[in-house]
Write an enzyme that holds these catalytic residues in place. Structure first.
Site, short mmCIF file in Angstrom:
data_model
loop_
_atom_site.label_atom_id
_atom_site.label_comp_id
_atom_site.label_asym_id
_atom_site.label_seq_id
_atom_site.Cartn_x
_atom_site.Cartn_y
_atom_site.Cartn_z
N HIS A 67 129.17 60.73 69.53
CA HIS A 67 129.58 60.98 70.92
C HIS A 67 128.69 60.19 71.89
CE1 HIS A 67 130.91 63.85 74.23
NE2 HIS A 67 129.84 63.29 74.77
N GLU A 68 127.36 60.29 71.69
CA GLU A 68 126.44 59.60 72.59
C GLU A 68 126.46 58.09 72.36
OE1 GLU A 68 125.02 60.99 75.08
OE2 GLU A 68 125.66 63.01 74.51
#
Length: 372
Positions: A67-68
Site C-alpha cells: 500500500h505504502e
C-alpha cells in the site's frame, strides 16, 4: 535514541520498522494463532495455528508495505522524492520529501493507496475461492487477508486527515479554494471529528464488555486526532517559514573550539560564561566539524565530563550547507534530511553563519508571542 531500524531497500526506497511494529506483530500473531484460527478451524494441530498465524501476520504487513510502496512509486513518478517507508503500530507511512505541488497530484497519490489495498483484497479472494477445497489452512489465511485488506481500503477512504480519504478531501478543497492552508484546516477538522466518534465508540465498546476491541478503536481514534492536529500545525509551520531567509535565522556569533575539549568544559567555559550556543570545531587549524547546544543536550550529565567535542560534533564531511537566500523551509528540510542539529550558511566558499534547530524554534516562539 532511534526508535526505528532500517531492514532493507526496495527500488531505492529505504524500508524501516518502528519499535511499536514489533509489539503489534506479536499481538496480531498471538490473536490469530491463539484465538481466531482455533475458533474458525478447530482440530488443527497447535503448531499449524502458529505457523499460519506467523505467515498471515507477515503477509498482512507485506500488504501494508505494498500500500505504502504504491503511494511512494506514484509520488516518485510525479517528480516527488521519497526517502523511506516506516512500518509502525497503526500501519505504515511513506516519507515524501517537500510539499506535493498541486491538488491533482495529491489526489492521485492519495487515491492509489486504497486502490492497491482493494486489488490485494481481491487477489486473496481469488486464492480463497480457488484453493478452499484443496488446502484448508492456506484458504483460511487467504480469507482473513481478503477481509482485512478490504477493511484497510475502506477505512483509509474515510474523509479525515491524515487518512488517504482525508488527503483526497484536502485535494478537492485545495482545488476549490486555491488555498492549501484552508484545505488542510477543513480536512484536519473533519479528521478530528471522526476521531472523536471513534474514541466515543471505543469507550462504549469497552463499557459493553468488549475491552480489547473498544481499546483498539479508541487508540485508532486518538492516533487520527493527534495526526490531524499535527498535520495542520505542519502546514502553519511551513507558512511561517516560507518568507524567512537563512540569513534571518542564522547566528553570526560563533567561536572555534578544539575537538579534544570535554563537553563539561565547553559548557562551563563557553556556553554558560559567554552565552554562546554554536561552535566551529577546529583540529590542526582546519575546520573539523560543528557543534551546537542541541548536540550537547543529547548527552546525559553523567557522561559530559568524559565525552569530547569531537565525539558528538557533526563532522565536516557530513555538513549540509545552505545559502543565505534559502528560505526557512529549505533550511528545515536540510536539517531533517541530514538528521543533524545545525547547518552552516555558506556563500562564496565562506561560512557566513550557522542555523541550529534551536534558532528556528526561537524564531517561531517569538513570532507566536508577537501574534504574527
Amino acid at each position: 535514541m532511534s526508535t526505528s531500524w532500517r531492514i532493507f531497500k526496495i527500488l531505492g526506497i529505504e524500508i524501516r520498522i518502528d519499535s511499536s511494529w514489533i509489539l503489534i506483530f506479536g499481538l496480531i500473531t498471538w490473536a490469530l494463532a491463539g484465538h481466531y484460527f482455533p475458533s474458525q478451524h478447530p482440530g488443527w494441530p497447535p503448531w499449524l495455528y502458529w505457523l499460519i498465524g506467523v505467515a498471515t501476520s507477515l503477509l498482512l504487513f507485506s500488504s501494508v508495505l505494498t500500500h505504502e510502496m504504491t503511494h511512494s512509486l506514484v509520488a516518485r513518478s510525479k517528480g516527488e522524492k521519497v526517502r523511506s517507508i516506516t512500518l509502525f503500530i497503526f500501519g505504515g507511512v511513506a516519507e515524501i520529501s517537500g510539499d506535493i505541488k498541486t491538488p491533482a497530484r495529491e489526489f492521485i497519490i492519495a487515491l492509489v493507496g486504497p486502490i492497491s489495498s482493494l486489488v490485494i483484497a481481491f487477489i486473496f479472494l481469488g486464492i480463497w475461492f480457488g484453493i478452499q477445497e484443496i488446502n484448508e489452512p492456506i484458504a483460511a489465511m487467504a480469507k482473513y487477508l481478503f477481509i482485512i485488506n478490504l477493511f484497510l481500503a475502506l477505512f483509509n477512504l474515510i474523509p479525515g486527515f491524515p487518512l488517504d480519504g482525508g488527503r483526497i478531501l484536502r485535494a478537492i478543497a485545495w482545488k476549490a479554494t486555491g488555498d492549501i492552508k484552508r484545505a488542510t484546516r477543513i480536512a484536519s477538522v473533519t479528521g478530528q471529528v471522526i476521531a472523536f466518534f471513534l474514541i466515543i465508540f471505543g469507550i462504549w465498546q469497552i463499557l459493553r464488555g468488549f475491552f480489547f476491541n473498544g481499546l483498539w478503536i479508541a487508540l485508532i481514534g486518538w492516533f487520527i486526532h493527534s495526526a490531524a492536529v499535527r498535520g495542520y500545525r505542519q502546514v502553519l509551520l511551513k507558512e511561517m517559514l516560507k518568507d524567512v531567509k537563512a540569513k534571518d535565522l542564522m547566528s553570526t556569533k560563533f567561536e572555534a573550539v578544539e575537538g579534544s575539549l570535554s563537553i563539561q568544559k565547553l559548557m562551563e567555559d563557553h556556553i554558560l560564561k559567554k552565552r554562546e550556543r554554536t561552535f566551529l570545531v577546529m583540529e590542526e587549524g582546519k575546520l573539523a566539524g560543528i557543534i551546537c547546544l542541541e548536540d550537547i543536550k543529547a548527552i546525559s550529565s553523567e557522561k559530559r565530563g568524559e565525552t569530547t567535542v569531537s565525539k558528538i560534533m557533526t563532522p565536516r564531511d557530513k555538513l549540509v550547507a545552505v545559502s543565505p537566500e534559502d528560505d526557512g523551509n529549505q533550511v528545515l528540510s536540510r536539517l531533517a534530511s541530514g538528521k543533524i542539529n545545525q547547518v552552516p550558511v555558506i556563500e562564496g566558499g565562506e561560512i557566513k553563519g550557522l542555523v541550529c534547530r534551536t534558532d528556528i524554534l526561537d524564531f517561531l516562539h517569538l513570532r507566536s508571542e508577537l501574534g504574527t
